[in-house]
Each structure stands twice: as structure tokens, then as C-alpha cells.
Design an enzyme around this catalytic site. Structure first.
Site, PDB file in Angstrom:
ATOM      1  N   LYS A   1     -35.564  15.250   1.719  1.00 38.63           N
ATOM      2  CA  LYS A   1     -35.695  13.928   2.350  1.00 38.63           C
ATOM      3  C   LYS A   1     -34.397  13.153   2.160  1.00 38.63           C
ATOM      4  CE  LYS A   1     -38.294  10.563   0.598  1.00 38.63           C
ATOM      5  NZ  LYS A   1     -39.441   9.711   0.280  1.00 38.63           N
TER       6      LYS A   1
ATOM      7  N   ARG B   1     -47.000   8.755   0.720  1.00 39.42           N
ATOM      8  CA  ARG B   1     -46.998   9.525  -0.536  1.00 39.42           C
ATOM      9  C   ARG B   1     -46.889   8.589  -1.734  1.00 39.42           C
ATOM     10  NH1 ARG B   1     -42.013   8.100  -2.829  1.00 39.42           N
ATOM     11  NH2 ARG B   1     -40.536   9.813  -2.817  1.00 39.42           N
TER      12      ARG B   1
ATOM     13  N   ASP C   1     -47.124 -12.548  -4.436  1.00 42.22           N
ATOM     14  CA  ASP C   1     -45.764 -12.265  -3.965  1.00 42.22           C
ATOM     15  C   ASP C   1     -44.932 -13.509  -4.243  1.00 42.22           C
ATOM     16  OD1 ASP C   1     -44.579 -10.055  -1.702  1.00 42.22           O
ATOM     17  OD2 ASP C   1     -43.453 -11.919  -1.912  1.00 42.22           O
TER      18      ASP C   1
ATOM     19  N   SER D   1     -43.707   5.226 -11.835  1.00 38.78           N
ATOM     20  CA  SER D   1     -43.429   6.075 -10.659  1.00 38.78           C
ATOM     21  C   SER D   1     -42.033   5.823 -10.104  1.00 38.78           C
ATOM     22  CB  SER D   1     -44.463   5.771  -9.570  1.00 38.78           C
ATOM     23  OG  SER D   1     -44.017   6.246  -8.315  1.00 38.78           O
TER      24      SER D   1
HETATM   25  N1  LIG Z   1     -42.081   4.637  -6.740  1.00 33.08           N
HETATM   26  C1  LIG Z   1     -41.910   5.052  -5.523  1.00 33.08           C
HETATM   27  O1  LIG Z   1     -42.236   6.183  -5.181  1.00 33.08           O
HETATM   28  C2  LIG Z   1     -41.354   4.119  -4.479  1.00 33.08           C
HETATM   29  C3  LIG Z   1     -41.404   4.491  -3.126  1.00 33.08           C
HETATM   30  C4  LIG Z   1     -40.943   3.595  -2.164  1.00 33.08           C
HETATM   31  C5  LIG Z   1     -40.423   2.368  -2.554  1.00 33.08           C
HETATM   32  N2  LIG Z   1     -40.359   2.049  -3.881  1.00 33.08           N
HETATM   33  C6  LIG Z   1     -39.814   0.771  -4.331  1.00 33.08           C
HETATM   34  O2  LIG Z   1     -40.857  -0.188  -4.234  1.00 33.08           O
HETATM   35  C7  LIG Z   1     -40.295  -1.485  -4.078  1.00 33.08           C
HETATM   36  C8  LIG Z   1     -40.984  -2.215  -2.936  1.00 33.08           C
HETATM   37  O3  LIG Z   1     -40.726  -1.538  -1.731  1.00 33.08           O
HETATM   38  P1  LIG Z   1     -41.344  -2.078  -0.335  1.00 33.08           P
HETATM   39  O4  LIG Z   1     -40.995  -1.067   0.687  1.00 33.08           O
HETATM   40  O5  LIG Z   1     -42.779  -2.460  -0.516  1.00 33.08           O
HETATM   41  O6  LIG Z   1     -40.468  -3.402  -0.117  1.00 33.08           O
HETATM   42  P2  LIG Z   1     -40.860  -4.673   0.747  1.00 33.08           P
HETATM   43  O7  LIG Z   1     -39.591  -5.423   0.963  1.00 33.08           O
HETATM   44  O8  LIG Z   1     -41.663  -4.279   1.941  1.00 33.08           O
HETATM   45  O9  LIG Z   1     -41.840  -5.534  -0.199  1.00 33.08           O
HETATM   46  C9  LIG Z   1     -41.449  -6.060  -1.444  1.00 33.08           C
HETATM   47  C10 LIG Z   1     -42.177  -7.369  -1.674  1.00 33.08           C
HETATM   48  O10 LIG Z   1     -41.922  -7.789  -3.017  1.00 33.08           O
HETATM   49  C11 LIG Z   1     -41.739  -9.203  -3.004  1.00 33.08           C
HETATM   50  N3  LIG Z   1     -40.950  -9.582  -4.183  1.00 33.08           N
HETATM   51  C12 LIG Z   1     -39.632  -9.388  -4.396  1.00 33.08           C
HETATM   52  N4  LIG Z   1     -39.295  -9.842  -5.623  1.00 33.08           N
HETATM   53  C13 LIG Z   1     -40.423 -10.343  -6.178  1.00 33.08           C
HETATM   54  C14 LIG Z   1     -40.704 -10.962  -7.422  1.00 33.08           C
HETATM   55  N5  LIG Z   1     -39.751 -11.163  -8.317  1.00 33.08           N
HETATM   56  N6  LIG Z   1     -41.990 -11.353  -7.669  1.00 33.08           N
HETATM   57  C15 LIG Z   1     -42.967 -11.157  -6.741  1.00 33.08           C
HETATM   58  N7  LIG Z   1     -42.749 -10.586  -5.544  1.00 33.08           N
HETATM   59  C16 LIG Z   1     -41.489 -10.164  -5.265  1.00 33.08           C
HETATM   60  C17 LIG Z   1     -41.016  -9.487  -1.691  1.00 33.08           C
HETATM   61  O11 LIG Z   1     -41.176 -10.846  -1.307  1.00 33.08           O
HETATM   62  C18 LIG Z   1     -41.698  -8.503  -0.739  1.00 33.08           C
HETATM   63  O12 LIG Z   1     -42.794  -9.079  -0.071  1.00 33.08           O
HETATM   64  C19 LIG Z   1     -38.790  -1.264  -3.876  1.00 33.08           C
HETATM   65  O13 LIG Z   1     -38.136  -1.495  -5.105  1.00 33.08           O
HETATM   66  C20 LIG Z   1     -38.701   0.196  -3.476  1.00 33.08           C
HETATM   67  O14 LIG Z   1     -37.418   0.750  -3.802  1.00 33.08           O
HETATM   68  C21 LIG Z   1     -40.822   2.894  -4.835  1.00 33.08           C
END
Ligand SMILES: NC(=O)c1ccc[n+]([C@@H]2O[C@H](COP(=O)([O-])OP(=O)(O)OC[C@H]3O[C@@H](n4cnc5c(N)ncnc54)[C@H](O)[C@@H]3O)[C@@H](O)[C@H]2O)c1
Length: 320
Positions: free
Chosen positions: A67, A111, A160, A287
Site C-alpha cells: 500500500k 481495516r 472533537d 494501533s
Molecule cells: N492506527 C491506524 O491504523 C490509523 C489508520 C488511519 C489513520 N490513522 C490516524 O488517525 C488519525 C485520524 O485520522 P482521520 O482520517 O480520522 O482524520 P480526520 O481529519 O478525518 O479526523 C480527525 C478529527 O480529529 C479532530 N481533532 C484534531 N485534534 C484534536 C484534538 N486535539 N482534540 C479533539 N479532536 C481533535 C479533528 O477536528 C478531526 O475532526 C490521524 O492521526 C491518522 O494518521 C491511524
């Protein structure tokens, strides 16, 4: 043999959370038993562009693939685009033929959601009643849908830093927008933000809570008060990735947490090689996202696409 091109619309017409959850669970079990091949993901940091790319190869149950995915937290505000987007290449491990090239944006989301629900089932207390979502973005949506596949009748509390985003999330998906503190007092908590400082405090978390710490997937990222980790049974997805880029990465650096306290990998618990929850302790699943989760879902999508005649077959590589 031709290569199947599967667009996001194609993938969306095939992929269901009902199929994603068991596929991801099997991938974790294989990882726990040492039956998967998964080099550490490679990061390409692009500070000038406010993001990074990751290359994630893996082999599992006869399927090989990679990926190419990113994390650009500024994408929604700057470009009106999702923060995470990706492409997946599924290959035949015997001939190296590229079987499929598909959108991996949905794959990544599904996933990730599935991993959270699988961890909640493996590590959480039986019969959870409340689910707290910290961060109400893309990953929160799929985490909610996966938890609804695994558990019945959950009350959903979402929070949020953008109150209107949580409000909209609650209205659209059925839940209540609350403060970070209130969402942290649930039976299961999922954190899914790009935060680089703790946003869930130790005092807010009740005994017996299970936390899926999903947001920290890069060096310097952190969502939990390190005192939660110190008091909890911490289960990671992968040793290398978690230490480098998971929820434990910052507290390990500062000395607030010790590597020796990490209990097990999720795959080891699911495969029955390590014990899970004993009683009323807090459990944390850290994770970072594993390439085998993607391979598992890409295979599900590819097999279904072939059966249902979905996608466009092209001569991409000579002799493929
Ligand atoms: N563990 C995994 O497998 C995995 C997979 C995909 C993404 N991620 C990570 O997950 C996170 C979220 O990704 P997403 O695609 O949902 O992003 P996104 O931008 O769609 O959503 C993130 C949300 O978090 C909110 N936010 C930001 N800082 C905040 C804070 N301090 N307190 C409360 N809310 C806050 C934002 O306003 C937003 O609504 C990213 O860091 C991404 O890299 C992890």
C-alpha cells in the site's frame, strides 16, 4: 493475465464491514503466530507539504501486496480533500503478476475500523454499553460502524475539538456530542485524532475501560496521558511500529513509560498465545496500522470483484 483496476466506487460497492472484521481478525492471528511476512513500513516525510507517505508491503495467506498511503492532516482545510488517501497493488506471490491495482482509501478506513472493533472484542469487558469517540473524522466513522457490527445497542458519545464536527457526526450517525471528558468515561473509547499532545486524561478513565488508541501512527504523535499507559494493560499491534510511531512512542522517549511494561501484541492475544484481560483493569490497544490488515482486505475485494465481474481488466505489465 490482465490486471484488474478497481476504483474507489468499485471498492465501495464490494467492501462491507461485516466482511472486513473477520478478515482483519484472521490477519492479526496470523501475525501473532508468526505466519505473516511484514517488513516495517517505510516513511517518506514531506515537511514542506505538511504530510508524509508510507510504503507498506506484506505477505499473508497466499497474498502479497503493498500500500502507498499518506497522512496530510491539512488536506481537508487546505484542499477540501481527505487527510488519508492510498493505492494498493495486489500481486501473485508465485509469478509476481500484478493481480489488481485498487483504491486503498476505503481499504485503509475499513481495516482501521475493523482493527478497533476486533481489539475491543478481544480486550474489552463483555457486554459494553457505551462507546466514546474522541475525534469525529473519517476513522471515527468506520470505528463506529465496525463496533456496531461486533456489539449490539451501544450508546455513542462523540467529541472533537471542532464542536460543530462532533455535532454533525452525532446527528448523521446517531449519537450525542459531548466533551472530551464525558466521551472518556465510556466502556470503550476510540481516540482518532492527529494530536501531538495528550487529550485523554488519566482521571477521566474508569476501571475496566478498553481504549483503542488509533490516532498516533507517526513519531511525535500522542493522544493519551502517559499515566493511563502506566496503569493499563497495553497491547500493541506490532513491536517495531508501535515503538517507533505508536501511542507509546513519545512516553518511551521521555521515560514516562517503559518498553518492558508492554503486555503483548493483539495477534498474540487473538491467537491465544498470551492472556487478555483478567478483570477490571484498563486495557489499551495501541494501533499503528499493519500492512497485513490491508492485504487481507485487498484479497477480499479482489476475490469478490472477480466473482461479480466488477472492475476494468487491463494489460498493465507485459506478460502479466
Ligand atoms: N492506527 C491506524 O491504523 C490509523 C489508520 C488511519 C489513520 N490513522 C490516524 O488517525 C488519525 C485520524 O485520522 P482521520 O482520517 O480520522 O482524520 P480526520 O481529519 O478525518 O479526523 C480527525 C478529527 O480529529 C479532530 N481533532 C484534531 N485534534 C484534536 C484534538 N486535539 N482534540 C479533539 N479532536 C481533535 C479533528 O477536528 C478531526 O475532526 C490521524 O492521526 C491518522 O494518521 C491511524
Amino acid at each position: 493475465m490482465k490486471t484488474l483496476i478497481l476504483t474507489q466506487r468499485d471498492v465501495a460497492s464490494i467492501l462491507t464491514m461485516e466482511a472486513a472484521v473477520p478478515a482483519v481478525e484472521r490477519a492479526f492471528a496470523a501475525h501473532g503466530r508468526g505466519q505473516a511476512i511484514m517488513p516495517a513500513k517505510v516513511y517518506l516525510p514531506l515537511e514542506d507539504f505538511g504530510g508524509d507517505f508510507r510504503a507498506m508491503p506484506a505477505y499473508f495467506e497466499g497474498s502479497a501486496g503493498v500500500k502507498w498511503v499518506n497522512s496530510h492532516p491539512g488536506n481537508p482545510a487546505k484542499h477540501g480533500l481527505p487527510a488519508v488517501r492510498g493505492v494498493f497493488i495486489l500481486s501473485d506471490p508465485a509469478t509476481a503478476a500484478p493481480l489488481a491495482v485498487m483504491d486503498a482509501t476505503l481499504l485503509t478506513a475499513y481495516r482501521t475500523g475493523a482493527a478497533g472493533a476486533v481489539a475491543s472484542r478481544a480486550l474489552g469487558k463483555k457486554g459494553p454499553k457505551t462507546l466514546g469517540l474522541i475525534g469525529s473524522g473519517v476513522q471515527a466513522r468506520v470505528l463506529l460502524s465496525a463496533h456496531r457490527v461486533v456489539f449490539q445497542g451501544l450508546e455513542v458519545l462523540c467529541a472533537d475539538k471542532q464542536a460543530d464536527v462532533a455535532q454533525r457526526f452525532a446527528q448523521q450517525l446517531g449519537g450525542r456530542a459531548v466533551s472530551l471528558e464525558e466521551a472518556s468515561a465510556c466502556d470503550i473509547i476510540c481516540t482518532a485524532t492527529p494530536s501531538r499532545a495528550p487529550i485523554v486524561m488519566r482521571e477521566w478513565v474508569r476501571p475496566g475501560t478498553h481504549i483503542n488508541a488509533m490516532g498516533a501512527d507517526g513519531p511525535g504523535k500522542q493522544e493519551l496521558d502517559p499515566r493511563i499507559l502506566v496503569d493499563a494493560m497495553v497491547v500493541i499491534d506490532d513491536w517495531h511500529q508501535a515503538v517507533e510511531s505508536g501511542e507509546v512512542n513519545v512516553p518511551l522517549h521521555t521515560g514516562a513509560y517503559a518498553k518492558g511494561k508492554i503486555h503483548a501484541t493483539l495477534g498474540e492475544v487473538i491467537a491465544g498465545l498470551r492472556p487478555g484481560r483478567k478483570g477490571d483493569e484498563i486495557t489499551v490497544f495501541d494501533s499503528t496500522g499493519l500492512a497485513i490488515q490491508d492485504v487481507a482486505l485487498a484479497r477480499v475485494v479482489f476475490d469478490a470483484a472477480k466473482t461479480r465481474g466488477i472492475g476494468q481488466a487491463v494489460e498493465l505489465v507485459a506478460g502479466a
